[in-house]
Design a protein around this motif. Structure first.
Motif, PDB file in Angstrom:
ATOM      1  N   VAL A   8     140.988 -38.659 104.982  1.00  0.00           N
ATOM      2  CA  VAL A   8     140.612 -39.718 104.048  1.00  0.00           C
ATOM      3  C   VAL A   8     141.317 -39.520 102.708  1.00  0.00           C
ATOM      4  O   VAL A   8     141.804 -40.476 102.081  1.00  0.00           O
ATOM      5  CB  VAL A   8     139.085 -39.755 103.863  1.00  0.00           C
ATOM      6  CG1 VAL A   8     138.696 -40.706 102.720  1.00  0.00           C
ATOM      7  CG2 VAL A   8     138.392 -40.190 105.153  1.00  0.00           C
ATOM      8  N   MET A   9     141.398 -38.277 102.262  1.00  0.00           N
ATOM      9  CA  MET A   9     142.065 -38.003 100.984  1.00  0.00           C
ATOM     10  C   MET A   9     143.557 -38.327 101.066  1.00  0.00           C
ATOM     11  O   MET A   9     144.137 -38.855 100.111  1.00  0.00           O
ATOM     12  CB  MET A   9     141.850 -36.542 100.587  1.00  0.00           C
ATOM     13  CG  MET A   9     140.404 -36.209 100.213  1.00  0.00           C
ATOM     14  SD  MET A   9     139.740 -37.309  98.929  1.00  0.00           S
ATOM     15  CE  MET A   9     140.862 -36.945  97.572  1.00  0.00           C
ATOM     16  N   ARG A  10     144.198 -38.021 102.203  1.00  0.00           N
ATOM     17  CA  ARG A  10     145.619 -38.366 102.360  1.00  0.00           C
ATOM     18  C   ARG A  10     145.791 -39.885 102.356  1.00  0.00           C
ATOM     19  O   ARG A  10     146.739 -40.407 101.765  1.00  0.00           O
ATOM     20  CB  ARG A  10     146.176 -37.757 103.646  1.00  0.00           C
ATOM     21  CG  ARG A  10     146.374 -36.247 103.573  1.00  0.00           C
ATOM     22  CD  ARG A  10     147.202 -35.742 104.747  1.00  0.00           C
ATOM     23  NE  ARG A  10     146.520 -35.953 106.020  1.00  0.00           N
ATOM     24  CZ  ARG A  10     145.654 -35.096 106.552  1.00  0.00           C
ATOM     25  NH1 ARG A  10     145.356 -33.968 105.919  1.00  0.00           N
ATOM     26  NH2 ARG A  10     145.090 -35.362 107.718  1.00  0.00           N
ATOM     27  N   TYR A  11     144.869 -40.581 103.021  1.00  0.00           N
ATOM     28  CA  TYR A  11     144.911 -42.043 103.027  1.00  0.00           C
ATOM     29  C   TYR A  11     144.819 -42.600 101.611  1.00  0.00           C
ATOM     30  O   TYR A  11     145.554 -43.524 101.244  1.00  0.00           O
ATOM     31  CB  TYR A  11     143.762 -42.561 103.904  1.00  0.00           C
ATOM     32  CG  TYR A  11     143.198 -43.889 103.480  1.00  0.00           C
ATOM     33  CD1 TYR A  11     143.855 -45.084 103.771  1.00  0.00           C
ATOM     34  CD2 TYR A  11     141.977 -43.947 102.794  1.00  0.00           C
ATOM     35  CE1 TYR A  11     143.318 -46.308 103.384  1.00  0.00           C
ATOM     36  CE2 TYR A  11     141.440 -45.162 102.407  1.00  0.00           C
ATOM     37  CZ  TYR A  11     142.110 -46.341 102.694  1.00  0.00           C
ATOM     38  OH  TYR A  11     141.582 -47.540 102.307  1.00  0.00           O
ATOM     39  N   ARG A  12     143.947 -42.040 100.793  1.00  0.00           N
ATOM     40  CA  ARG A  12     143.779 -42.523  99.421  1.00  0.00           C
ATOM     41  C   ARG A  12     145.080 -42.402  98.622  1.00  0.00           C
ATOM     42  O   ARG A  12     145.377 -43.234  97.762  1.00  0.00           O
ATOM     43  CB  ARG A  12     142.673 -41.741  98.715  1.00  0.00           C
ATOM     44  CG  ARG A  12     141.277 -42.082  99.190  1.00  0.00           C
ATOM     45  CD  ARG A  12     140.234 -41.195  98.494  1.00  0.00           C
ATOM     46  NE  ARG A  12     140.261 -41.378  97.051  1.00  0.00           N
ATOM     47  CZ  ARG A  12     139.608 -42.339  96.400  1.00  0.00           C
ATOM     48  NH1 ARG A  12     138.895 -43.226  97.070  1.00  0.00           N
ATOM     49  NH2 ARG A  12     139.673 -42.433  95.076  1.00  0.00           N
ATOM     50  N   GLY A  13     145.869 -41.377  98.952  1.00  0.00           N
ATOM     51  CA  GLY A  13     147.094 -41.158  98.201  1.00  0.00           C
ATOM     52  C   GLY A  13     148.326 -41.788  98.805  1.00  0.00           C
ATOM     53  O   GLY A  13     149.397 -41.747  98.204  1.00  0.00           O
ATOM     54  N   THR A  14     148.185 -42.382 100.009  1.00  0.00           N
ATOM     55  CA  THR A  14     149.372 -42.919 100.685  1.00  0.00           C
ATOM     56  C   THR A  14     149.223 -44.401 101.030  1.00  0.00           C
ATOM     57  O   THR A  14     149.783 -45.257 100.348  1.00  0.00           O
ATOM     58  CB  THR A  14     149.670 -42.111 101.959  1.00  0.00           C
ATOM     59  OG1 THR A  14     148.491 -42.081 102.791  1.00  0.00           O
ATOM     60  CG2 THR A  14     150.081 -40.683 101.625  1.00  0.00           C
ATOM     61  N   ARG A  16     146.392 -46.391 101.281  1.00  0.00           N
ATOM     62  CA  ARG A  16     145.253 -47.173 100.799  1.00  0.00           C
ATOM     63  C   ARG A  16     145.684 -48.411 100.023  1.00  0.00           C
ATOM     64  O   ARG A  16     145.200 -49.527 100.274  1.00  0.00           O
ATOM     65  CB  ARG A  16     144.362 -46.293  99.917  1.00  0.00           C
ATOM     66  CG  ARG A  16     143.219 -47.047  99.253  1.00  0.00           C
ATOM     67  CD  ARG A  16     142.548 -46.169  98.210  1.00  0.00           C
ATOM     68  NE  ARG A  16     141.494 -46.875  97.521  1.00  0.00           N
ATOM     69  CZ  ARG A  16     140.850 -46.391  96.465  1.00  0.00           C
ATOM     70  NH1 ARG A  16     141.178 -45.193  95.985  1.00  0.00           N
ATOM     71  NH2 ARG A  16     139.896 -47.083  95.875  1.00  0.00           N
ATOM     72  N   GLU A  17     146.594 -48.260  99.076  1.00  0.00           N
ATOM     73  CA  GLU A  17     146.982 -49.375  98.227  1.00  0.00           C
ATOM     74  C   GLU A  17     147.567 -50.519  99.044  1.00  0.00           C
ATOM     75  O   GLU A  17     147.242 -51.696  98.822  1.00  0.00           O
ATOM     76  CB  GLU A  17     147.998 -48.895  97.180  1.00  0.00           C
ATOM     77  CG  GLU A  17     148.416 -49.976  96.193  1.00  0.00           C
ATOM     78  CD  GLU A  17     149.354 -49.448  95.113  1.00  0.00           C
ATOM     79  OE1 GLU A  17     149.923 -50.280  94.372  1.00  0.00           O
ATOM     80  OE2 GLU A  17     149.529 -48.208  95.029  1.00  0.00           O
TER      81      GLU A  17
END
Length: 255
Positions: A8-14, A16-17
């Motif tokens: 989830v944290m990797r998704y937030r930084g990659t 997600r936007e």
């Protein structure tokens, strides 16, 4: 969970936007193109191997990519599969339903074992929800498979579908590329088209060719994906050599 949370944290930084942008684009005017039934197997990632995106498909997954036949549902006994068909094809007017089976399907491997009456007793059904699910909703696939096995896989088999005039003939792995359990998986995948067509709320759209049923089959060890060609009466690998012919068939049959 450690891996999930870190993911989830990797998704937030990659991604997600970009995904949020896509969500906003389809928020008020989504146009999904297909209802996609497939197995819950963790190796099956349909949005990846079909290169589809936010808003493109409704995806319904269960053990063995089964759509129970309409005769199982009387009074108030229903399940999510026909509800998904109604939500997709009636409420949202989606025009294509796809069933995708796959190789080394654990549900189909177990179904093959259930040919043995000792493995299919009432006691086994009470102890195993998975066995009960398969024996209730995949017995037709198993019986059809056994009939094909008895006469030989070089012989054609007829499946009922959208209407009596749209029954289709299939040869199941007549080149003998796959295991016996994988042959059962292919039979089961095609049988689901008949099961889908059994629902009365789809009848008019099927008979007027406003709704179309398709079958895919995924070989997880080669990564190859096969489309069932009604013209060729078999699953055909989708590749650079066959794609133009398959697109021509799809446009001819389903436009």
């Amino acid at each position: 969970m450690d891996r999930i949370l870190k993911g989830v944290m990797r998704y937030r930084g990659t991604t997600r936007e970009q995904m949020v942008k896509e969500f906003k684009q389809v928020k008020d005017n989504p146009h999904p193109k297909a209802v996609f039934f497939t197995c819950m197997d963790s190796r099956m990632i349909p949005t990846r191997y079909t290169d589809t995106h936010v808003g493109d498909m409704f995806v319904i997954r269960n053990a063995g990519n089964l759509i129970p036949h309409a005769h199982h549902f009387q009074d108030e006994y229903y399940s999510c599969e026909p509800a998904g068909l109604e939500l997709g094809c009636v409420v949202n007017s989606i025009r294509h339903v796809i069933v995708c089976g796959h190789s080394d399907c654990k549900a189909m491997n177990l179904l093959y074992q259930l040919r043995d009456p000792k493995e299919a007793t009432q006691q086994h059904r009470r102890m195993s929800p998975l066995r009960a699910w398969l024996l209730e909703h995949a017995t037709t696939s198993l019986e059809l498979f056994r009939n094909i096995q008895n006469v030989g896989f070089d012989k054609p088999v007829t499946f009922s579908s959208e209407s009596p005039l749209r029954r289709f003939v299939a040869y199941i792995d007549h080149e003998n590329r796959f295991s016996i359990e994988d042959k059962l998986s292919q039979v089961n995948t095609l049988q689901q088209l008949s099961n889908i067509a059994s629902y009365g709320f789809l009848k008019r759209r099927l008979e007027t060719h406003d709704l179309h049923l398709h079958a895919l089959w995924f070989d997880i060890y080669s990564g190859d994906i096969f489309y069932f060609s009604r013209g060729s009466k078999k699953f055909i690998e989708i590749n650079e050599t066959t794609i133009d012919k398959l697109l021509e068939e799809v446009n001819r049959w389903y436009s």
